[in-house]
Design a protein around this motif. Structure first.
Motif, mmCIF file in Angstrom:
data_model
loop_
_atom_site.group_PDB
_atom_site.id
_atom_site.type_symbol
_atom_site.label_atom_id
_atom_site.label_comp_id
_atom_site.label_asym_id
_atom_site.label_seq_id
_atom_site.Cartn_x
_atom_site.Cartn_y
_atom_site.Cartn_z
ATOM 1 N N GLY A 179 0.799 -1.391 0.000
ATOM 2 C CA GLY A 179 0.099 -0.191 0.092
ATOM 3 C C GLY A 179 0.938 1.206 0.004
ATOM 4 N N GLY A 180 1.613 1.317 0.742
ATOM 5 C CA GLY A 180 2.902 2.494 0.802
ATOM 6 C C GLY A 180 3.350 2.724 -0.699
ATOM 7 N N LEU A 181 3.816 1.544 -1.223
ATOM 8 C CA LEU A 181 4.354 1.694 -2.683
ATOM 9 C C LEU A 181 3.530 2.243 -3.444
ATOM 10 C CD1 LEU A 181 6.294 0.710 -5.036
ATOM 11 C CD2 LEU A 181 5.124 -1.212 -5.207
ATOM 12 N N GLY A 182 2.274 1.847 -3.537
ATOM 13 C CA GLY A 182 1.249 2.742 -4.319
ATOM 14 C C GLY A 182 1.187 4.261 -3.961
ATOM 15 N N ILE A 183 1.158 4.541 -2.536
ATOM 16 C CA ILE A 183 1.043 5.972 -2.189
ATOM 17 C C ILE A 183 2.335 6.636 -2.602
ATOM 18 C CG2 ILE A 183 1.070 7.525 0.083
ATOM 19 C CD1 ILE A 183 -0.651 5.373 1.349
ATOM 20 N N GLY A 184 3.438 5.869 -2.506
ATOM 21 C CA GLY A 184 4.669 6.526 -2.875
ATOM 22 C C GLY A 184 4.818 6.866 -4.423
ATOM 23 N N LEU A 185 4.366 5.717 -5.496
ATOM 24 C CA LEU A 185 4.313 6.108 -6.729
ATOM 25 C C LEU A 185 3.402 7.414 -7.071
ATOM 26 C CD1 LEU A 185 4.043 2.580 -7.828
ATOM 27 C CD2 LEU A 185 6.000 4.079 -8.000
ATOM 28 N N ILE A 186 2.332 7.387 -6.376
ATOM 29 C CA ILE A 186 1.424 8.570 -6.794
ATOM 30 C C ILE A 186 2.028 10.042 -6.323
ATOM 31 C CG2 ILE A 186 -0.802 9.848 -6.060
ATOM 32 C CD1 ILE A 186 -1.248 7.683 -7.922
ATOM 33 N N CYS A 187 2.822 10.043 -5.163
ATOM 34 C CA CYS A 187 3.559 11.221 -4.825
ATOM 35 C C CYS A 187 4.547 11.487 -5.691
ATOM 36 C CB CYS A 187 4.141 10.943 -3.289
ATOM 37 S SG CYS A 187 2.774 10.949 -1.942
ATOM 38 N N LEU A 188 5.224 10.404 -6.042
ATOM 39 C CA LEU A 188 6.564 10.745 -6.989
ATOM 40 C C LEU A 188 6.052 11.158 -8.476
ATOM 41 C CD1 LEU A 188 8.594 7.347 -6.234
ATOM 42 C CD2 LEU A 188 9.069 9.746 -5.816
ATOM 43 N N THR A 189 4.846 10.708 -8.827
ATOM 44 C CA THR A 189 4.219 11.321 -10.106
ATOM 45 C C THR A 189 3.496 12.419 -10.027
ATOM 46 O OG1 THR A 189 2.658 9.649 -10.038
ATOM 47 C CG2 THR A 189 4.660 9.040 -11.297
ATOM 48 N N LEU A 190 2.410 12.274 -9.376
ATOM 49 C CA LEU A 190 1.385 13.423 -9.473
ATOM 50 C C LEU A 190 1.797 14.525 -8.456
ATOM 51 C CD1 LEU A 190 -1.345 13.995 -10.425
ATOM 52 C CD2 LEU A 190 -2.328 12.891 -8.357
ATOM 53 N N GLY A 191 2.563 14.236 -7.608
ATOM 54 C CA GLY A 191 3.006 15.277 -6.636
ATOM 55 C C GLY A 191 3.975 16.249 -7.267
ATOM 56 N N GLU A 192 4.444 16.107 -8.473
ATOM 57 C CA GLU A 192 5.009 17.078 -9.231
ATOM 58 C C GLU A 192 4.429 18.125 -9.924
ATOM 59 O OE1 GLU A 192 8.396 17.302 -9.567
ATOM 60 O OE2 GLU A 192 8.891 15.440 -8.545
ATOM 61 N N VAL A 193 2.911 17.953 -10.125
ATOM 62 C CA VAL A 193 2.009 19.065 -10.795
ATOM 63 C C VAL A 193 0.840 19.051 -10.054
ATOM 64 C CG1 VAL A 193 3.054 17.871 -13.181
ATOM 65 C CG2 VAL A 193 1.071 16.876 -11.785
ATOM 66 N N ALA A 194 0.840 18.734 -8.916
ATOM 67 C CA ALA A 194 -0.520 18.921 -8.196
ATOM 68 C C ALA A 194 -0.351 19.178 -6.507
ATOM 69 C CB ALA A 194 -1.490 17.775 -8.140
ATOM 70 N N PRO A 195 -1.100 20.082 -5.974
ATOM 71 C CA PRO A 195 -0.777 20.108 -4.477
ATOM 72 C C PRO A 195 -1.333 18.971 -3.658
ATOM 73 C CG PRO A 195 -2.571 21.337 -5.286
ATOM 74 C CD PRO A 195 -2.064 20.742 -6.648
ATOM 75 N N TRP A 196 -0.970 19.068 -2.507
ATOM 76 C CA TRP A 196 -1.479 18.013 -1.563
ATOM 77 C C TRP A 196 -2.774 17.822 -1.465
ATOM 78 C CZ3 TRP A 196 -4.526 17.754 2.405
ATOM 79 C CH2 TRP A 196 -4.952 19.220 3.215
ATOM 80 N N TRP A 197 -3.657 18.501 -1.664
ATOM 81 C CA TRP A 197 -5.114 18.389 -1.325
ATOM 82 C C TRP A 197 -5.348 17.675 -2.550
ATOM 83 C CZ3 TRP A 197 -7.833 21.246 -5.115
ATOM 84 C CH2 TRP A 197 -7.171 22.350 -5.577
ATOM 85 N N VAL A 198 -4.861 17.349 -3.497
ATOM 86 C CA VAL A 198 -5.177 16.784 -4.712
ATOM 87 C C VAL A 198 -4.563 15.293 -4.818
ATOM 88 C CG1 VAL A 198 -4.926 16.386 -7.451
ATOM 89 C CG2 VAL A 198 -5.508 18.754 -6.321
ATOM 90 N N VAL A 199 -3.346 15.159 -4.355
ATOM 91 C CA VAL A 199 -2.628 14.311 -4.227
ATOM 92 C C VAL A 199 -3.062 13.328 -3.292
ATOM 93 C CG1 VAL A 199 -0.340 13.254 -3.663
ATOM 94 C CG2 VAL A 199 -0.408 15.394 -5.015
ATOM 95 N N PHE A 200 -3.430 14.048 -1.937
ATOM 96 C CA PHE A 200 -4.010 12.914 -0.789
ATOM 97 C C PHE A 200 -4.788 12.103 -1.148
ATOM 98 C CE2 PHE A 200 -6.613 12.647 3.078
ATOM 99 C CZ PHE A 200 -5.813 11.782 3.637
ATOM 100 N N PRO A 201 -6.129 12.389 -1.849
ATOM 101 C CA PRO A 201 -7.367 11.638 -2.046
ATOM 102 C C PRO A 201 -6.829 10.461 -3.106
ATOM 103 C CG PRO A 201 -7.898 13.862 -2.812
ATOM 104 C CD PRO A 201 -6.613 14.005 -2.055
#
Length: 374
Positions: A93-115
């Protein structure tokens, strides 16, 4: 002795409190053996865990992780399943969260990345629990064996990914690059500062609030929904549940998927909330400790929350004790082991005596008005 005559609070609240008290009394003997005053040690641990804002923040930060893994074990247990795979499910599960943060985190704020991270992390954890669930339901493979094996598979998979795929160039550390700062979950001291409340910085972050919401979700699911009734029915008697029309395969798979999802949320607290990168062994045994948390909490969300606070206290208080007296931090592991011993393995040592004492007290209390009336 009829268990029905003994109120639930005796076995659900009083008995665990006695077990913990006895564990602490035995721990006092350990402190005496290593030449530390147990009263002074208790004061140091209490002050370190709850006596100041930063210490409390660390305690609640650790407790947040235990809530996720404890709820995962508790939900499975209600269906008669012993999910030993919380460690691996939290890892994936942490792997999935990390992959989202590594990709989407570059272009979106936390309140978009979090959900999005929440959904993907839960889905990854659920998917990792699905295969053992299917094997249990359709092939008869024991859930304990398969989930233990999947812990090792998850560990090996993460080691491969961090060494060969996710590790940045020109570094030997088995970790991914740091997430973009815009994807980091806000810390609680930052949130409180918005409302004019100043407090010391700590790792405690927004996922703590989500963990509390997960407790509410599990309570509503298990005791206020048809699915929860079916889960508890299968856990109580699979044969009778089958005669009542409850589909065993569906319930087993559904329960384990929910359990894996809850464990998968662990990465929200540790990765997106604090480490801000995927590291090897970031779960650090929280999945296994979640088993003890669920046992102590009698597989009820309120009990899991209280047990998580206890283990958070042991983690943070043990760190303060190590700093104050220079003792090995593994003393915390010993304290945890004693709590688990008396709350799990030796739980029934006190139960008959406690129930007998309560029934005797209740009978005497019932006789007093009768004698006065005569």
């Amino acid at each position: 002795m009829s268990q029905a005559k003994v109120p639930a609070w005796v076995t659900m609240a009083l008995l665990p409190a006695i077990n913990v008290l006895v564990a602490f009394l035995v721990s006092a003997l350990l402190f005496i053996y290593i030449d530390i005053n147990p009263v002074d040690a208790a004061k140091v641990m209490w002050t370190g865990a709850f006596g100041y804002a930063e210490g409390l923040g660390y305690t609640l930060y650790y407790a947040t992780g235990f809530v996720f893994t404890g709820l995962a074990v508790a939900v499975a247990f209600h269906a008669g399943l012993f999910n030993i795979g919380g460690e691996g499910q939290a890892y994936i599960g942490g792997l999935g969260i990390g992959l989202i943060c590594l990709t989407l985190g570059e272009v979106a704020p936390w309140w978009v990345v979090f959900p999005v991270a929440l959904i993907v992390g839960g889905a990854f954890g659920a998917a990792w629990a699905f295969i053992p669930a299917y094997l249990q339901a359709k092939r008869g493979s024991h859930i304990v064996i398969t989930t233990i094996m999947f812990n090792f598979i998850a560990s090996s998979l993460m080691a491969y990914l961090l060494v060969d795929i996710l590790k940045p160039e020109n570094t030997m550390a088995t970790e991914s690059r740091v997430f973009a700062a815009s994807s980091w979950l806000p810390k609680m001291h930052e949130i409180l500062a918005v409302f004019g409340i100043e407090t010391a910085p700590s790792p405690l972050n927004l996922s703590f609030i989500f963990a509390l919401l997960c407790c509410v979700f599990v309570w509503l699911l298990m005791w206020n929904s048809r699915w929860g009734y079916e889960i508890r029915a299968v856990g109580a008697n699979p044969t009778a549940a089958g005669y009542a029309g409850i589909k065993y395969v569906k319930v087993i798979v559904l329960t384990m998927v929910i359990s894996g999802m809850l464990a998968g949320f662990f990465g929200l607290n540790v990765l997106q909330g604090e480490l801000h990168q995927i590291k090897l062994n970031f779960v650090e045994g929280f999945g296994f400790t979640g088993i003890a948390v669920a046992l102590m909490g009698r597989n009820h969300p309120i009990g899991v929350l209280l047990a998580s606070l206890l283990f958070g206290f042991l983690y943070q208080g043990g760190a303060e004790l190590s700093f104050e007296y220079g003792v090995d931090r593994n003393i915390v592991v010993v304290l945890q082991g004693l709590v688990i011993l008396f709350s799990g393995a030796l739980e029934h040592m006190f139960r008959p005596h406690l129930e007998r004492a309560y029934l005797k007290f209740a009978a005497k209390k019932h006789q007093q008005p009768t004698e006065q009336g005569a």
